[in-house]
Design an enzyme around this catalytic site. Structure first.
Site, short mmCIF file in Angstrom:
data_model
loop_
_atom_site.label_atom_id
_atom_site.label_comp_id
_atom_site.label_asym_id
_atom_site.label_seq_id
_atom_site.Cartn_x
_atom_site.Cartn_y
_atom_site.Cartn_z
N ASP A 1 -33.71 -64.02 -49.40
CA ASP A 1 -32.60 -64.83 -48.88
C ASP A 1 -31.49 -65.06 -49.91
OD1 ASP A 1 -34.03 -65.05 -46.51
OD2 ASP A 1 -35.04 -66.87 -47.17
N GLU A 2 -31.27 -64.07 -50.75
CA GLU A 2 -30.25 -64.20 -51.80
C GLU A 2 -28.84 -63.95 -51.25
OE1 GLU A 2 -32.82 -62.09 -51.97
OE2 GLU A 2 -34.07 -62.61 -53.71
N LYS B 1 -28.43 -60.82 -49.36
CA LYS B 1 -28.38 -59.36 -49.38
C LYS B 1 -27.55 -58.80 -48.23
CE LYS B 1 -32.90 -59.35 -49.25
NZ LYS B 1 -33.17 -60.78 -49.45
N GLY B 2 -27.74 -59.40 -47.02
CA GLY B 2 -27.02 -58.91 -45.85
C GLY B 2 -25.52 -58.91 -46.07
N GLY C 1 -34.54 -61.48 -42.63
CA GLY C 1 -33.44 -61.98 -41.80
C GLY C 1 -32.19 -61.86 -42.65
N HIS C 2 -31.37 -60.87 -42.38
CA HIS C 2 -30.18 -60.61 -43.19
C HIS C 2 -28.94 -61.02 -42.39
CE1 HIS C 2 -32.51 -57.42 -45.73
NE2 HIS C 2 -33.05 -58.62 -45.77
N ARG D 1 -55.90 -46.62 -43.68
CA ARG D 1 -55.71 -45.34 -42.97
C ARG D 1 -56.12 -45.40 -41.50
NH1 ARG D 1 -58.81 -42.72 -47.78
NH2 ARG D 1 -59.74 -44.76 -47.51
N GLN E 1 -36.61 -58.89 -48.57
CA GLN E 1 -37.32 -59.88 -49.41
C GLN E 1 -36.72 -59.87 -50.82
OE1 GLN E 1 -39.72 -57.69 -47.32
NE2 GLN E 1 -39.00 -59.21 -45.90
N GLY F 1 -36.32 -70.18 -39.18
CA GLY F 1 -35.65 -71.49 -39.12
C GLY F 1 -36.28 -72.55 -40.02
N PRO G 1 -37.11 -74.89 -43.19
CA PRO G 1 -36.30 -75.33 -44.33
C PRO G 1 -36.74 -74.57 -45.59
CG PRO G 1 -37.73 -77.11 -43.56
CD PRO G 1 -37.91 -75.96 -42.61
N ARG G 2 -35.78 -74.10 -46.35
CA ARG G 2 -36.14 -73.39 -47.59
C ARG G 2 -36.30 -74.41 -48.71
NH1 ARG G 2 -31.28 -69.13 -46.58
NH2 ARG G 2 -32.33 -67.80 -45.07
P1 GDP Z 1 -30.64 -62.26 -47.08
O1 GDP Z 1 -31.96 -62.35 -46.43
O2 GDP Z 1 -30.74 -61.99 -48.54
O3 GDP Z 1 -29.70 -61.31 -46.40
O4 GDP Z 1 -30.00 -63.72 -46.97
P2 GDP Z 1 -30.00 -64.66 -45.65
O5 GDP Z 1 -29.08 -64.09 -44.66
O6 GDP Z 1 -31.38 -64.93 -45.21
O7 GDP Z 1 -29.48 -66.02 -46.27
C1 GDP Z 1 -28.25 -66.12 -46.90
C2 GDP Z 1 -27.42 -67.17 -46.16
O8 GDP Z 1 -26.33 -67.57 -46.97
C3 GDP Z 1 -26.79 -66.67 -44.88
O9 GDP Z 1 -26.67 -67.74 -43.98
C4 GDP Z 1 -25.41 -66.19 -45.33
O10 GDP Z 1 -24.45 -66.23 -44.28
C5 GDP Z 1 -25.09 -67.22 -46.37
N1 GDP Z 1 -24.26 -66.75 -47.48
C6 GDP Z 1 -24.20 -65.53 -48.06
N2 GDP Z 1 -23.38 -65.55 -49.13
C7 GDP Z 1 -22.91 -66.81 -49.22
C8 GDP Z 1 -22.04 -67.48 -50.14
O11 GDP Z 1 -21.55 -66.92 -51.10
N3 GDP Z 1 -21.81 -68.81 -49.92
C9 GDP Z 1 -22.36 -69.49 -48.87
N4 GDP Z 1 -22.07 -70.78 -48.74
N5 GDP Z 1 -23.16 -68.90 -47.99
C10 GDP Z 1 -23.45 -67.58 -48.17
P1 IMO Z 2 -35.28 -61.54 -46.52
O1 IMO Z 2 -35.21 -60.03 -46.44
C1 IMO Z 2 -37.57 -65.02 -47.77
C2 IMO Z 2 -41.92 -64.78 -47.36
C3 IMO Z 2 -42.59 -65.66 -46.33
C4 IMO Z 2 -43.94 -65.90 -47.02
C5 IMO Z 2 -44.20 -64.54 -47.68
C6 IMO Z 2 -45.12 -63.63 -46.87
O2 IMO Z 2 -34.56 -62.23 -45.43
O3 IMO Z 2 -34.90 -61.99 -47.88
P2 IMO Z 2 -44.73 -62.18 -44.65
O4 IMO Z 2 -44.31 -62.59 -43.28
O5 IMO Z 2 -43.82 -61.18 -45.30
O6 IMO Z 2 -46.17 -61.76 -44.73
O7 IMO Z 2 -44.65 -63.55 -45.52
O8 IMO Z 2 -42.95 -63.93 -47.84
N1 IMO Z 2 -40.84 -63.91 -46.82
C7 IMO Z 2 -39.54 -64.12 -47.05
N2 IMO Z 2 -38.91 -65.12 -47.70
N3 IMO Z 2 -36.85 -63.99 -47.27
C8 IMO Z 2 -37.47 -62.95 -46.65
O9 IMO Z 2 -36.82 -61.85 -46.25
C9 IMO Z 2 -38.87 -63.02 -46.47
N4 IMO Z 2 -39.78 -62.21 -45.89
C10 IMO Z 2 -40.97 -62.76 -46.13
O10 IMO Z 2 -41.88 -66.85 -46.14
O11 IMO Z 2 -43.80 -66.83 -48.04
MG MG Z 3 -33.09 -63.67 -45.28
#
Ligand code: GDP
Ligand code: IMO
Ligand code: MG
Length: 422
Positions: free
Chosen positions: A13-14, A16-17, A40-41, A141, A222, A300, A302-303
């Site tokens: 959730d950095e 990436k999307g 979830g990107h 396998r 991830q 959904g 909370p992180r």
């Molecule tokens: P991903 O899994 O790495 O693609 O990241 P997620 O989509 O799960 O979570 C990133 C969240 O932060 C999303 O709601 C993005 O719309 C939002 N986001 C991305 N870049 C920024 C930013 O620079 N600032 C803010 N406030 N939100 C951002």
């Molecule tokens: P993106 O690509 C954040 C976490 C889950 C759990 C662990 C194992 O959006 O960054 P799993 O369902 O993969 O067996 O769960 O990994 N997890 C993530 N946390 N972002 C993700 O994907 C994740 N995909 C899995 O919360 O702790």
């Molecule tokens: Mg994500």
């Protein structure tokens, strides 16, 4: 030649999307190499938000082709739902989305076993998408692959064999009712027609494209600390999000990769259980969650939130080979008087030299912090590095030096235009 791997450098959730969407305008192909619909990107374009789970985030650029590699585990229903969702938003996938015939299928029993495991003693806090149990079958396998969908006889045989074993397990070990094999066979036979046009021999396709000078961006899901080998085991996912995973998950030689881009959130978050040395369980953590809207894009939930951990990201830089980084969500830190950065850990009174991945150590380390002054100004409209407050620039240089990479992108909001390139 430009073959770049984009990796999450923390616990997912950095952002990436968003960054894949920005960068994909410079690439011909965007390819996902591991994970599944646990990802979830999020991509925000003007007022429209797209959350992609399986399809690469390059799909929103109509001249970009997208690939789902063999390392990904595919829930066919989730895939078809996503194709349908994109179609409704006017985005066509046919002719530009290709799926590896060797990718494994998530079956209903994988999701069921995922939830049963989560209710047992050892809780990971998974996304419940069947990821772990599917990779278990792959390595045992016993897995069923995309290519099996194209052969009705083989598909039926493999499903029957698997369900017989799973029903035995459900009945004897978990005291759970059995699965209806015929219903599952019929359901999966129907996926065949819908998925058939997307299936390809990806290693041949990708390597021919590279030979023709195409530029490829590999999209990791991830993050490195969720990697099954290099992450905070056992609180990890069941695949290899690290950059090396791109070769295995796609059928690509390591010698072809020309760069690794790390996606680095300006603070730290994690979803699910597991150690988190810089976690803030106080009002500062709550403020990060609220300002950063830190709620899972897939579940959904909370992180959990905390300060930036440079010791952890430096480890991530090392195992991934990150040379350039995109710092995301920098705007979220704008209201803080002081901002802490973890520069190391103390364990049993001694400073650790290297990052520990064992949970019994990580749960007992004391983070060592440096305190930096905040900038206390809205930066979400800034489009040039020069216009950033001095304290923001200092924060960025601190991260860059502590983690050992160059910063090439700064993200100050979720939208495309809230991006500063250096
Ligand atoms: P991903 O899994 O790495 O693609 O990241 P997620 O989509 O799960 O979570 C990133 C969240 O932060 C999303 O709601 C993005 O719309 C939002 N986001 C991305 N870049 C920024 C930013 O620079 N600032 C803010 N406030 N939100 C951002
Ligand atoms: P993106 O690509 C954040 C976490 C889950 C759990 C662990 C194992 O959006 O960054 P799993 O369902 O993969 O067996 O769960 O990994 N997890 C993530 N946390 N972002 C993700 O994907 C994740 N995909 C899995 O919360 O702790
Ligand atoms: Mg994500």
């Amino acid at each position: 030649m430009s073959i770049s791997v984009l990796v999450g450098s923390q616990w997912g959730d950095e952002g990436k999307g968003k960054i894949v969407d920005i960068l994909s305008s410079r690439f011909d192909i965007v390819a996902r190499y591991q994970g599944g619909a646990n990802a979830g990107h999020t991509i925000q374009i003007d007022d429209k938000q797209y959350i992609l789970h399986l399809i690469p985030s390059g799909i929103l650029r109509e001249d970009v082709e997208c690939i789902i590699g063999n390392g990904v585990v595919i829930d066919p229903k989730a895939l078809l739902d996503e194709i349908f969702f994109l179609k409704q938003k006017g985005i066509e996938t046919s002719g530009r989305l290709f799926i590896s015939q060797n990718a494994h299928l998530i079956m209903p029993y994988h999701k069921l076993l995922d939830s049963i495991h989560e209710n047992s003693e050892q809780k990971i806090g998974t996304t419940g998408r069947g990821i772990g149990p599917c990779y278990i079958d792959k390595y045992a396998r016993k897995g069923i692959r995309i290519i099996d969908l194209l052969n009705k006889h083989e598909l039926e045989k493999k499903i029957r064999m698997n369900i017989e074993e799973k029903n035995n397990l459900l009945r004897k070990l978990y005291n759970h009712e059995e699965l209806d094999v015929d219903q599952i066979i019929n359901e999966y036979l129907e996926f065949d027609e819908a998925i058939d046009p997307y299936v390809k021999d990806i290693p041949s396709y990708l390597n021919t494209a590279i030979g023709n000078g195409k530029k490829i961006l590999m999209e990791g899901a991830q993050g490195a600390l969720l990697d099954v080998d290099h992450g905070t085991y056992p609180f990890v996912t069941s695949s290899n999000p690290v950059a090396g995973g791109a070769c295995v998950g796609m059928g690509l030689s390591p010698t072809k990769i020309t760069s690794v881009i790390g996606i680095v959130k300006a603070y730290t978050t994690r979803v699910g259980y597991g150690p988190f040395p810089t976690e803030l369980t106080d009002e500062t953590g709550e403020a990060l969650r609220q300002i950063g809207a830190e709620y899972g894009a897939t579940t959904g939930r909370p992180r959990r939130c905390g300060w930036f951990d440079a010791f952890l990201v430096n480890y991530s830089r090392m195992i991934n080979g990150i040379e350039r980084a995109a710092i995301t969500k920098l705007d979220v830190l704008s209201s803080f008087e002081n901002i802490k950065v973890c520069v190391g850990y103390e364990y049993q009174g001694k400073k650790l030299k290297t990052f520990p991945t064992a949970d019994f150590i990580l749960n007992n380390v004391q983070p060592v912090y440096e305190v930096l002054p905040g900038w206390k100004a809205d930066i979400s409209h800034i489009t040039s590095y020069d216009d950033l407050p001095l304290e923001t620039k200092d924060y960025l240089s601190f991260i860059s030096i502590a983690c050992g990479f160059e910063i090439s992108i700064i993200s100050v909001g979720p939208k495309r235009n809230q991006t500063i390139e250096l």
